[in-house]
Structure formats: structure tokens, C-alpha cells
Design a protein around this motif. Structure first.
Motif, PDB file in Angstrom:
ATOM      1  N   MET A   1       0.836  -1.193   0.000  1.00 47.97           N
ATOM      2  CA  MET A   1       0.000   0.000   0.000  1.00 47.97           C
ATOM      3  C   MET A   1       0.877   1.252   0.000  1.00 47.97           C
ATOM      4  O   MET A   1       1.731   1.418   0.854  1.00 47.97           O
ATOM      5  CB  MET A   1      -0.892  -0.010   1.262  1.00 47.97           C
ATOM      6  N   THR A   2       0.692   2.087  -0.976  1.00 51.44           N
ATOM      7  CA  THR A   2       1.464   3.330  -1.048  1.00 51.44           C
ATOM      8  C   THR A   2       0.739   4.402  -0.251  1.00 51.44           C
ATOM      9  O   THR A   2      -0.403   4.736  -0.545  1.00 51.44           O
ATOM     10  CB  THR A   2       1.609   3.782  -2.516  1.00 51.44           C
ATOM     11  N   LEU A   3       1.399   4.913   0.769  1.00 52.74           N
ATOM     12  CA  LEU A   3       0.759   5.908   1.636  1.00 52.74           C
ATOM     13  C   LEU A   3       0.857   7.296   1.036  1.00 52.74           C
ATOM     14  O   LEU A   3       1.887   7.660   0.444  1.00 52.74           O
ATOM     15  CB  LEU A   3       1.421   5.901   3.016  1.00 52.74           C
ATOM     16  N   PHE A   4      -0.210   8.063   1.206  1.00 51.92           N
ATOM     17  CA  PHE A   4      -0.193   9.476   0.841  1.00 51.92           C
ATOM     18  C   PHE A   4       0.631  10.203   1.905  1.00 51.92           C
ATOM     19  O   PHE A   4       0.469   9.967   3.103  1.00 51.92           O
ATOM     20  CB  PHE A   4      -1.623  10.015   0.819  1.00 51.92           C
ATOM     21  N   ILE A   5       1.522  11.056   1.479  1.00 52.06           N
ATOM     22  CA  ILE A   5       2.378  11.767   2.433  1.00 52.06           C
ATOM     23  C   ILE A   5       1.662  13.040   2.859  1.00 52.06           C
ATOM     24  O   ILE A   5       1.502  13.971   2.071  1.00 52.06           O
ATOM     25  CB  ILE A   5       3.752  12.060   1.812  1.00 52.06           C
ATOM     26  N   GLU A   6       1.219  13.049   4.100  1.00 47.90           N
ATOM     27  CA  GLU A   6       0.354  14.126   4.580  1.00 47.90           C
ATOM     28  C   GLU A   6       1.137  15.427   4.759  1.00 47.90           C
ATOM     29  O   GLU A   6       2.297  15.419   5.160  1.00 47.90           O
ATOM     30  CB  GLU A   6      -0.284  13.749   5.925  1.00 47.90           C
ATOM     31  N   SER A   7       0.464  16.534   4.476  1.00 47.40           N
ATOM     32  CA  SER A   7       1.040  17.843   4.783  1.00 47.40           C
ATOM     33  C   SER A   7      -0.111  18.814   5.025  1.00 47.40           C
ATOM     34  O   SER A   7      -1.254  18.542   4.654  1.00 47.40           O
ATOM     35  CB  SER A   7       1.916  18.339   3.632  1.00 47.40           C
ATOM     36  N   PHE A   8       0.200  19.945   5.632  1.00 47.01           N
ATOM     37  CA  PHE A   8      -0.854  20.917   5.925  1.00 47.01           C
ATOM     38  C   PHE A   8      -1.532  21.406   4.650  1.00 47.01           C
ATOM     39  O   PHE A   8      -2.682  21.810   4.652  1.00 47.01           O
ATOM     40  CB  PHE A   8      -0.292  22.106   6.713  1.00 47.01           C
ATOM     41  N   SER A   9      -0.810  21.373   3.545  1.00 44.98           N
ATOM     42  CA  SER A   9      -1.375  21.918   2.308  1.00 44.98           C
ATOM     43  C   SER A   9      -2.325  20.953   1.609  1.00 44.98           C
ATOM     44  O   SER A   9      -3.018  21.338   0.672  1.00 44.98           O
ATOM     45  CB  SER A   9      -0.251  22.319   1.345  1.00 44.98           C
ATOM     46  N   THR A  10      -2.358  19.712   2.045  1.00 45.95           N
ATOM     47  CA  THR A  10      -3.261  18.738   1.414  1.00 45.95           C
ATOM     48  C   THR A  10      -4.217  18.132   2.444  1.00 45.95           C
ATOM     49  O   THR A  10      -4.822  17.106   2.196  1.00 45.95           O
ATOM     50  CB  THR A  10      -2.455  17.590   0.774  1.00 45.95           C
TER      51      THR A  10
ATOM     52  N   GLU B 344       8.867   9.456 -11.083  1.00 42.88           N
ATOM     53  CA  GLU B 344       7.507   8.993 -10.817  1.00 42.88           C
ATOM     54  C   GLU B 344       7.623   7.704 -10.032  1.00 42.88           C
ATOM     55  O   GLU B 344       8.328   6.777 -10.453  1.00 42.88           O
ATOM     56  CB  GLU B 344       6.761   8.774 -12.136  1.00 42.88           C
ATOM     57  N   PHE B 345       6.956   7.658  -8.884  1.00 42.54           N
ATOM     58  CA  PHE B 345       7.138   6.518  -7.991  1.00 42.54           C
ATOM     59  C   PHE B 345       6.134   5.409  -8.302  1.00 42.54           C
ATOM     60  O   PHE B 345       4.966   5.694  -8.634  1.00 42.54           O
ATOM     61  CB  PHE B 345       6.976   6.961  -6.534  1.00 42.54           C
ATOM     62  N   PRO B 346       6.549   4.170  -8.187  1.00 45.17           N
ATOM     63  CA  PRO B 346       5.604   3.062  -8.390  1.00 45.17           C
ATOM     64  C   PRO B 346       4.506   3.120  -7.315  1.00 45.17           C
ATOM     65  O   PRO B 346       4.762   3.485  -6.179  1.00 45.17           O
ATOM     66  CB  PRO B 346       6.473   1.814  -8.211  1.00 45.17           C
ATOM     67  N   ILE B 347       3.294   2.785  -7.706  1.00 47.15           N
ATOM     68  CA  ILE B 347       2.154   2.807  -6.787  1.00 47.15           C
ATOM     69  C   ILE B 347       1.609   1.395  -6.639  1.00 47.15           C
ATOM     70  O   ILE B 347       1.326   0.723  -7.640  1.00 47.15           O
ATOM     71  CB  ILE B 347       1.034   3.731  -7.327  1.00 47.15           C
ATOM     72  N   ASP B 348       1.458   0.966  -5.406  1.00 56.37           N
ATOM     73  CA  ASP B 348       0.885  -0.357  -5.148  1.00 56.37           C
ATOM     74  C   ASP B 348      -0.582  -0.377  -5.543  1.00 56.37           C
ATOM     75  O   ASP B 348      -1.306   0.605  -5.346  1.00 56.37           O
ATOM     76  CB  ASP B 348       1.016  -0.709  -3.657  1.00 56.37           C
ATOM     77  N   ARG B 349      -1.010  -1.514  -6.083  1.00 60.14           N
ATOM     78  CA  ARG B 349      -2.405  -1.640  -6.502  1.00 60.14           C
ATOM     79  C   ARG B 349      -3.041  -2.871  -5.865  1.00 60.14           C
ATOM     80  O   ARG B 349      -2.339  -3.827  -5.495  1.00 60.14           O
ATOM     81  CB  ARG B 349      -2.489  -1.752  -8.028  1.00 60.14           C
TER      82      ARG B 349
END
Lengths: 355, 383
Positions: A1-10, B344-349
Motif C-alpha cells: 500500500m502506497t501511503l499518501f504523504i500528509e502535509s498541511f497543504s493537502t 515517478e514513484f511506483p504505486i501499489d495496486r
């Protein structure tokens, strides 16, 4: 699972959302199936490069859409991973109409359709809501100055909207605050009986049945015994430009979300004949208006007696309302107060990822 | 991206395509000390993405520039020079007119080092990270956020002359929450303010100008150098001791959430853009000892300040005053172009599908002509 990198702007108002005591004015407007067809063709039915496993078509009979203006005084995120910094107020305006979504089988035949709603454009006066709408579920929402005032009588209703744009495209033109839309009820407007309004119009009757079926002004957050839920399923095309090739998207997908209304109160209906709804004709709005409402007659003056307001905070430039006014016929007006819940159900299809 | 995915252009999309040209921009620049640890923290969180062992680059602070730059920019005219879309009836953006806006950002210089002997030479580059950026124009904020990976917030920005003639007053108001209690309503609050005395030389001010960095230019030798070089834009960077870069290549993380699972990403990439400062003129210095610059360390604003200032763990609910190392004002024409996805980073699916293929274009500016301009991005790990 690729995590979204949280920041105040998002970090803006992650869904699901809820709205308490929202005030809604919905204007029911007839819409030409050909215009819907054109919108669906480029947004939802296009090969981009692969086709989604769905095909969207207009409703078979005369179709109506809803131009909704909603004032949210207590609007908040109920995203479970975040507590606090989540409540705001805003006014939004959006245009939506129902279409049929057919599943496409492996044999390329269309399956049993479901009714879903499309939102081609939306405006809001809160940047955090705009960022969430655009970036998370893909509504092409624009920032606007919106005012909505009501008084003791229905005729006191005034809704005005202005955007940053150009009245006339010209290489030397400078963007400014321009009037975009005005709504109001005529001085003679009184509450109407829904049955009387629908008695001679089978198509409008059918459209109101769709709204009742979705619980739009009848309400309900419950799930049926068969798992069915009330509310409107909204499908949006979520797309972002590639930074290198501007005709390409870095990401493009169809997203499904659901809006449910409950605790309905102050429900009132008004005849479309008692209504004034006008768009102001500018080059910035021309494409949107033509694609959704077609080419209509325009007039130099507003049909509303009240002068347009000076929207915006002190010190901001005055709004240019000196443009042609394009009235739009309204079939029915529905106003009510309600609570609402909004959630994203899933991404129905992501383009460019099939092997 | 292995397949080209068409983008549907419409008036409502608001994603105005570059390149952009901004003539006659007034820039007020303030230079602050910044902790190297903070910059490294920022690099590690937003730029050094992925497994450290296999990543072929690393971002670090620039050791000889331990400062952050706060820039207040006033753009009287912003022009998109993008050609008309192929859609029938589309009016070219350059023929539509121009917008104007104010902008404020904090810029941190960072170095991207290529890893390994070859990449250290071919992939190393100095770039600018923008941990904080606000604009006054909604279209600009949408473009920056959705296309360029710049986290532009929409703000009310005051940007003009202060109490004294030729002085500067800047103020930013942002939507924010006074506290983290559930149900607290969002309000528009003052986020930062800066006031200066008039540009030097000036009799106003509480500090003697001879003690300032700008007084370097009072010396005959320095004045001669400035006069000789200031007309040549390319030498401005040198003549202003590097305070005014003629080219800023920004780097930002462009990413989108999964709609139904917002904690997951469906797209992540590092994007660079070039802001080229041309025709730099009217360079004037403020007495940095008379610059009053502070941020409001309250409520949700604390989350912003934590990114680039040493403000502690919790908000103090008081203004956080910052000393400036130098401050100046100049005018320039700015071109904003040459956008690139450099990684561009690989994204897990889900559903048993393999991750999306990533791509890499980590080539330093000097080496790019040798590899060919605008070459295709190659797969991760490939030369």
C-alpha cells in the motif's frame, strides 16, 4: 500500500462529510438530451485510452437537471483518522442531472442500467472545500463569491454569484470579478402545491419521482433490507494534467460518491413561472453555459428588480455585472432545510492501467 | 506512464497549461536563518521517498546556504503562452487576456545528489523546495496544486508600501482553526506580517545602516562591481551575493489521494519547474535590522510553522518573531517553464495487480544536453 504523504497543504476536509442544518434551493431545469450526450461522450464514454466497463446514456424521456444552491453553516469532515480542524461553513452551487450507467460485459453488450447523477460544474466560496472537491473526487469546482439571502417572504430570496474571469477575451484584457449568475423569486411568488404543479406534466412528475426515490427532499439515512441505500450516487471524472505533456493526464478515473439527505424540514415548492434565474454572459462562462444549456436569447438587463450586490470583502474590487443576461426557464423550485451525509464509495475505473 | 491518457480540456478545468510569462514583477525578499535539521527533515519526508537502500538519489540541505528565503511577489500581469487546445472553438490562452496576483512563498535551497560514482556526476543538482506557498488568485492555486505539485493555499495577501515612503508592508490571512477541538469553526486569521523601514539609504530606522549586510554596497569597490554588472542579468546572482538567483528550479511532490481511501496515494511524483528571472532591475536593500517579521503561532497554523521553523511541539498562541539576515527589493520579468517529472514513484495496486511502473529522469542541467533535450523518461533503475 502506497501511503499518501500528509502535509498541511493537502489536509483539507477529508471525506466523508456531514452538513447540519444546510439550507437548499433547488431549481429544476429542463435539459436537452443531446447536450448530455455530448458531455458523456468526452468525459465518461471516451477511450482514454481504454474504455471503462460502463457506458453512460441520457434518460430515454425528457430530462431535467437540478441547479442547487446550498448554504452549509455547519459542515465538517467525519474522516475517522482525524479529529479537530475539520469544521467550516460555505455556500456551494452545482449543476447535476441523472443519466443511466450501463455495465458493459465481456461480449460488449450493455447490461441492466443504474441511475446515477453527473455534476458537470460546481462553484464554492471556500477554498478548502474546493481543494477537496477537485483533488479527491474530481468535481471541477471553481472558486466563487456567493451570496444567499432570504427574508420574511419568498420574494426576498436573492442568490448572486461572481467569479474571477474575463467578460470578453482579448489579449489586452485583465481578469476581474465578474457577475456569473442571479436568482430570485418574483414579488408575486407564493408557495405552491406540488401535486398541482405536476398534474399536467408527466415528464416533470417522473423526474420528481426520481428525486423522491433518492430521498432528496423526503429524507432518510437508512439502508433497505436488500442493502439498497437512499441518496444520489454521483459519478465524476477525476483527472489531472501531466506536467510534461499538457494534452495528457497524469491520472484519470471515474469516481462514485453518494449524497444522502435526512431530517428534512421547511419543505416548500414554488412554480417555475415565479422564478427568475439568469446567467451573465461572459467569455469565461460561455463554454460552460453553451455546453449545458445550449444557445438561448440574451438581454441587456436583468429581470430582477433588486440591484446586484457588491460581493466580496472590503477592499476587494467591485464586481462587473454589466453583461448580457441569459434567462433559463425553470420548471419547479424546491427549498428545504436538511442534514446531509456525503461519502465516496469507490473508484469505478482507473484509465491506463489495464494490461 | 506506459500509455498516453488524454486529458479533457474545459473552461471549468482551471488547469491553465504553461509556459507562463510574468512581466514587471515586484519582489520583496527576506532571508532567514533556518535549521539544517529542519531542512533535512523536510527532504526526508517529502523528497527522499522510498527505500533508502535502493533509492538512486538523496536530497540534502545546501551546506553553504543555511537560510530560507521569504518572497513576496506582486504579479501585475500573468500570461499563459500555451497554444490553443485541439478542441474545436477553443481560444488560445494567450488570446484570452491576463490575470494578476500576489504570491508569497518560503524557499529552501536543497541539493539532489545522485548516488553512486556516475550518478553523483550526472544527476546532482541544486533545487529549491517550497514548503509554504500562498497565492491570491484561485486559478493559480489550482494550477500549482494539481499540475506542479506546489501546495498553494488561497490567501488574502496585502503587499505594498508600509507607513514610510519606499518601505514595505506585507500581510497574509489564511483560513485556519483557532484550536483543535472538534466543532471549532474555521475562520480567516492573520498568519504572518512583515514591516520594513524605507530602502537604504534612509534616515529612518532605529539601527545604524553601517552595521547591515547591505552596507557592503556602500564601499566604493562593491558599488563599482554592482554598477558594472547589474545591467547584465546573468551577473545579478553574483552582484547580489547570490541573494537574487536568476534561475530557481523548484522541486515539489505532486501526489493524489485515493478517493475512497484518502490515506493512500494513487499517484506520486517529483516535479521540477524553472522560474527564470530576466531583466532584474531596481535592486534596493532594506536595513535588515529594522525588518519586523513574525508568524502567528496559533491553532492550526502551528502545523505550517513546524515545517520550516523551530517553533516547539505545541502552539504558543503568540507571534513568533524571526530575525532576518538580509532583505531587498527588486523588479524582474519572470518566465515559468520547463516542467518535468523527474521521478515517478511506483504505486501499489489492489486485486493482485503489480505496482504501476515508475520512471526516472534525474539528470542534472549540465548533463541534459548530452543526453538529448526532452528525452523520454526511462524506467526506474534503467540508464
Amino acid at each position: 500500500m502506497t501511503l499518501f504523504i500528509e502535509s498541511f497543504s493537502t489536509d483539507q476536509l477529508l471525506p466523508p462529510w456531514q452538513s447540519i442544518d444546510m439550507r437548499v434551493w433547488s431549481f429544476v431545469i429542463p435539459v436537452a438530451p443531446g447536450l448530455i450526450e455530448n458531455h458523456l461522450k468526452t468525459r465518461f464514454n471516451a477511450a482514454a485510452p481504454d474504455r471503462a466497463p460502463f457506458h453512460y446514456t441520457p434518460l430515454p424521456d425528457k430530462t431535467y437537471g437540478l441547479l442547487c444552491v446550498t448554504r452549509h453553516d455547519n459542515f465538517s469532515s467525519t474522516y475517522e483518522r482525524k479529529v479537530g480542524w475539520d469544521t467550516t461553513s460555505h455556500i456551494e452551487l452545482y449543476w447535476t442531472f441523472p443519466v443511466l450507467r450501463h455495465p458493459v460485459g465481456p461480449d460488449n453488450l450493455l447490461g441492466k442500467p443504474e441511475l446515477v447523477w453527473i455534476q458537470p460544474f460546481a462553484f464554492d466560496n471556500n477554498s478548502y472545500v474546493m481543494f477537496s472537491a477537485r483533488e479527491i473526487w474530481g468535481t471541477e469546482m471553481e472558486m466563487a463569491s456567493l451570496s444567499m439571502t432570504e427574508g420574511d417572504t419568498p420574494a426576498d430570496l436573492r442568490i448572486d454569484m461572481a467569479i474571477e474571469g474575463m467578460a470578453k477575451f482579448d489579449p489586452r484584457a485583465q481578469s476581474q470579478s465578474i457577475g456569473c449568475m442571479r436568482m430570485g423569486l418574483k414579488p408575486t411568488a407564493t408557495k405552491a402545491d406540488l401535486n398541482a404543479l405536476l398534474s399536467n406534466d408527466a415528464d416533470l412528475n417522473a423526474f420528481v419521482d426520481i428525486l423522491i426515490g433518492a430521498g432528496i427532499f423526503t429524507g432518510g439515512f437508512d439502508t433497505g433490507a436488500d442493502g439498497s441505500e437512499s441518496g444520489m450516487e454521483v459519478n465524476t471524472l477525476r483527472q489531472f494534467r501531466d506536467v510534461f505533456d499538457m494534452d495528457s493526464a497524469a491520472y484519470r478515473a471515474i469516481v462514485s460518491s453518494r449524497t444522502q439527505h435526512g431530517n428534512i424540514r421547511n419543505l416548500e415548492f414554488f412554480s417555475g413561472d415565479d422564478t427568475v434565474l439568469e446567467f451573465l454572459w461572459s467569455d469565461s462562462m460561455k463554454e460552460t453555459l453553451q455546453s449545458m444549456f445550449g444557445v438561448r436569447e440574451r438581454y441587456p438587463h436583468s429581470r430582477l428588480i433588486a440591484k446586484p450586490p457588491h460581493l466580496g470583502a472590503p477592499g476587494t474590487p467591485l464586481t462587473n455585472w454589466d453583461m448580457e443576461h441569459m434567462p433559463v426557464d425553470v420548471a419547479l423550485v424546491i427549498s428545504y432545510t436538511a442534514d446531509a451525509r456525503f461519502r465516496i464509495e469507490k473508484t469505478l475505473h482507473t484509465y491506463g492501467q489495464t494490461p | 506512464m506506459s500509455k498516453r491518457i488524454p486529458y479533457v480540456q474545459s473552461a471549468a478545468s482551471q488547469q491553465v497549461p504553461p509556459p507562463y510569462h510574468f512581466p514587471g514583477v515586484t519582489v520583496n525578499a527576506f532571508y532567514l536563518n533556518v535549521s539544517m535539521a529542519k531542512v533535512q527533515e523536510y527532504c526526508d519526508r517529502y523528497l527522499n521517498i522510498g527505500d533508502d537502500a535502493t533509492r538512486d538519489y538523496v536530497y540534502r540541505p545546501v551546506p553553504f546556504m543555511p537560510c530560507a528565503t521569504v518572497l513576496f511577489l506582486n504579479y501585475p500581469t500573468m500570461i499563459s503562452a500555451a497554444p490553443a487546445s485541439q478542441m474545436l472553438g477553443e481560444v488560445a490562452y494567450a488570446d484570452r487576456g491576463a490575470i494578476s496576483q500576489t504570491e508569497v512563498f518560503v524557499a529552501l535551497p536543497v541539493i539532489r545528489y545522485g548516488r553512486g560514482a556516475k550518478r553523483l556526476i550526472t544527476d546532482t543538482a541544486v533545487e529549491w523546495a517550497l514548503p509554504f506557498i500562498v497565492v491570491g488568485n484561485p486559478m493559480s492555486s489550482v494550477c500549482g496544486r494539481e499540475m506542479l505539485g506546489l501546495g498553494k493555499l488561497l490567501a488574502d495577501i496585502e503587499n505594498g508600501e508600509g507607513r514610510y515612503p519606499d518601505s514595505f508592508h506585507g500581510r497574509i490571512s489564511l483560513p485556519g482553526w483557532p484550536d483543535a477541538e472538534p466543532g471549532t469553526m474555521q475562520v480567516q486569521q492573520e498568519f504572518m506580517r512583515v514591516e520594513t523601514k524605507p530602502v537604504l539609504p534612509t534616515p529612518a530606522g532605529t539601527q545604524p545602516p553601517r552595521r547591515t549586510l547591505a552596507s557592503l554596497f556602500d564601499s566604493r569597490a562593491a558599488s563599482k562591481m554592482l554598477g558594472g554588472m547589474a545591467s547584465v542579468a546573468n551577473f545579478i546572482e553574483t552582484s547580489s551575493l547570490g541573494l537574487i538567483p536568476t534561475t530557481m528550479r523548484t522541486v515539489g511532490l505532486k501526489q493524489y489521494r485515493d478517493a475512497a481511501h484518502p490515506h493512500r496515494a494513487v499517484y506520486q511524483a517529483l516535479v521540477t519547474c524553472r522560474a527564470q528571472y530576466l531583466n532584474v532591475r531596481n535592486v534596493r536593500f532594506y536595513n535588515e535590522l529594522d525588518v519586523d517579521l513574525y508568524f502567528n503561532d496559533t491553532g492550526s497554523f502551528h502545523q505550517i510553522l513546524k515545517v520550516f521553523l523551530d517553533v516547539g511541539e505545541h502552539p504558543t498562541e503568540n507571534p513568533f518573531s524571526v530575525n532576518t539576515l538580509a532583505a531587498c527589493r527588486f523588479e524582474a520579468d519572470i518566465n515559468f517553464d520547463t516542467m518535468r517529472v523527474i521521478r515517478e514513484f511506483p504505486i501499489d495496486r489492489d486485486g493482485g495487480l503489480p505496482p504501476t511502473p515508475g520512471s526516472s529522469d534525474l539528470v542534472s542541467r549540465w548533463y541534459r544536453p548530452l543526453r538529448g533535450f526532452f528525452g523520454p523518461r526511462t524506467g526506474v533503475g534503467k540508464p
